[in-house]
Write a protein that holds these residues in place. Sequence first.
Motif, PDB file in Angstrom:
ATOM      1  N   PRO A  48      -5.890  -6.302 -11.394  1.00 35.51           N
ATOM      2  CA  PRO A  48      -5.402  -6.829 -12.671  1.00 35.51           C
ATOM      3  C   PRO A  48      -6.450  -6.839 -13.781  1.00 35.51           C
ATOM      4  CG  PRO A  48      -4.655  -8.203 -10.865  1.00 35.51           C
ATOM      5  CD  PRO A  48      -5.623  -7.220 -10.277  1.00 35.51           C
ATOM      6  N   GLU A  49      -7.743  -7.075 -13.421  1.00 36.89           N
ATOM      7  CA  GLU A  49      -8.735  -7.118 -14.509  1.00 36.89           C
ATOM      8  C   GLU A  49      -9.639  -5.886 -14.545  1.00 36.89           C
ATOM      9  OE1 GLU A  49     -10.898  -9.914 -11.401  1.00 36.89           O
ATOM     10  OE2 GLU A  49      -8.862  -9.848 -12.206  1.00 36.89           O
ATOM     11  N   ASP A  50      -9.216  -4.804 -13.864  1.00 36.16           N
ATOM     12  CA  ASP A  50     -10.104  -3.638 -13.771  1.00 36.16           C
ATOM     13  C   ASP A  50      -9.335  -2.335 -14.030  1.00 36.16           C
ATOM     14  OD1 ASP A  50     -12.001  -1.729 -13.090  1.00 36.16           O
ATOM     15  OD2 ASP A  50     -12.738  -2.835 -11.345  1.00 36.16           O
ATOM     16  N   PRO A  51      -9.092  -2.004 -15.314  1.00 36.75           N
ATOM     17  CA  PRO A  51      -8.316  -0.798 -15.626  1.00 36.75           C
ATOM     18  C   PRO A  51      -8.972   0.490 -15.117  1.00 36.75           C
ATOM     19  CG  PRO A  51      -9.204  -1.807 -17.635  1.00 36.75           C
ATOM     20  CD  PRO A  51      -9.454  -2.764 -16.523  1.00 36.75           C
ATOM     21  N   GLU A 106      -6.763  -7.424  -5.321  1.00 36.72           N
ATOM     22  CA  GLU A 106      -7.192  -8.619  -6.073  1.00 36.72           C
ATOM     23  C   GLU A 106      -7.886  -8.232  -7.379  1.00 36.72           C
ATOM     24  OE1 GLU A 106      -7.769 -12.308  -3.859  1.00 36.72           O
ATOM     25  OE2 GLU A 106      -5.804 -11.412  -4.242  1.00 36.72           O
ATOM     26  N   GLN A 107      -8.634  -7.131  -7.316  1.00 35.98           N
ATOM     27  CA  GLN A 107      -9.475  -6.703  -8.432  1.00 35.98           C
ATOM     28  C   GLN A 107      -8.681  -5.977  -9.529  1.00 35.98           C
ATOM     29  OE1 GLN A 107     -12.937  -6.992  -8.394  1.00 35.98           O
ATOM     30  NE2 GLN A 107     -13.317  -5.830 -10.270  1.00 35.98           N
ATOM     31  N   ARG A 165       1.236  -4.673  -4.832  1.00 35.07           N
ATOM     32  CA  ARG A 165       0.331  -4.876  -5.975  1.00 35.07           C
ATOM     33  C   ARG A 165      -0.369  -3.579  -6.349  1.00 35.07           C
ATOM     34  NH1 ARG A 165      -2.841  -9.695  -3.249  1.00 35.07           N
ATOM     35  NH2 ARG A 165      -4.068  -9.965  -5.131  1.00 35.07           N
TER      36      ARG A 165
END
Length: 484
Positions: free
Chosen positions: A243-246, A240-241, A272
């Motif tokens: 996508p916004e946590d490179p 879940e995390q 994912r």
Amino acid sequence: MSHRTTPLFPALAEGSSRPALTFGERTLSYKELAESAGSLAALLGPAPRVAVWATPTLETAIGVVAALLAGIPAIPINPRVGERELAHIVSDSEPSLVLATQGDKLPLALAELVRIDIKATATTGYGRTWPEPAPDHPALIVYTSGTTGPPKGAILPRRALSSTLDALQDAWQWTSRDVLVHGLPLFHVHGLILGILGPLRRGGSVRHLGRFSTDGVTRELSAGATMLFGVPTMYHRIAEQLPEDPALAKALAGARLLVSGSAALQARDHERIRTATGRAVIERYGMTETLMNTSVRADGEPRAATVGVPLRGVDLRLVDENGRELLDGPDQVGEIQVRGPNLFLEYLNRPDATAAAFTDDGFFRTGDMAVRDPDGYVRIVGRKATDLIKSGGYKIGAGEIENVLMEHPAVRDAAVTGEPDPDLGERIVAWIVPGDCEQPPTEKELADHVATQLAPHKRPRTVHYLAELPRNDMGKLMKRALHA
């Protein structure tokens, strides 16, 4: 030359300055761990058994290692255990001592035992060598979560620990250079035996997060950790995390091995994580009574929705309800039975349950239902008691239907059970947590989705919509709670 059994933790005897255990800001080297655990082991005397109040701390790890050095069976206690269950465990296993961290408040059932506080400070120069007990000597007594009746104490011998950890060395190419990170509790097989004793047997190191967080995973994998152990709930949070946590994606991409266990990881989370990091999560399969049975190998094909192939030394077969061995193939659903040095000795004080658990030729009946691909990969489809649905003359595993339901874009979580049906014997029931409660997928939509992907006879006949599915701390689905 005397025939001495190889010690469980060869690196402890060497006493090097390399890091063994790290919990937060605190690290013990192998030398310091040998001294701390050694001086505690000397205090245990001739105790028949010791309980360990198993918090996710450095002290718990020292306490368990001390008991193993002294050759005294340790009983790890879940600090969140209920009063009745704890009273049962204490009266059943009769520990003479309890090991706890200074300042821990113990419940009444343990307060009557002699208590020793575990100290992470070593007496310098403490260098006694400990004789290694026989391979069948009890190492741990781990209580199984009792789905029927009170929990049973599985007595795990030292050979079960060493054979499982050495078979994982082979499957995962696990070496002393590996640094493991995890945030699992320390009162069960996954967190304690694999997560703490595993690195110590290899002479590597472990960094425990205290409690799981994606920030902790990013920090440790970016700072030299090579492996991550988690349960599906943790990997779901990671997925879940991402996508916004490179930074998290980069940290996971640099890991040598990502391992999930204790329950099935959803195919969607596999996908994912793989898409975002280029790394596949591998799954393995074990239980309290057998430790580890199978795993996807580090040098094998990482195939989602399978638990890989049998580990070195483990005999595994699938049998039908008459005990006949089944051939490999997609429609051959059978119960997994295993045999090998990884098995427990017996259930404490339960000769009846022990006898019922084994076949005449020494295989343990796991109660797990599976199919086996022609190349040996095992796919678990559910528990015999709750997940094998006999509908319209077919034997259907709930797990494969759950996986397909989870692939539907409008489904966030799914469970499948059977309930009595006058016509079919049992009908398939789906329990769905929709992604959007305002617009849940229709019953027909879900039934058609399953019928198209699997087969018409596997479609759910009834659908219930829920806000959450009941799961335990390990992320395991509590199916009995659904019908209740």
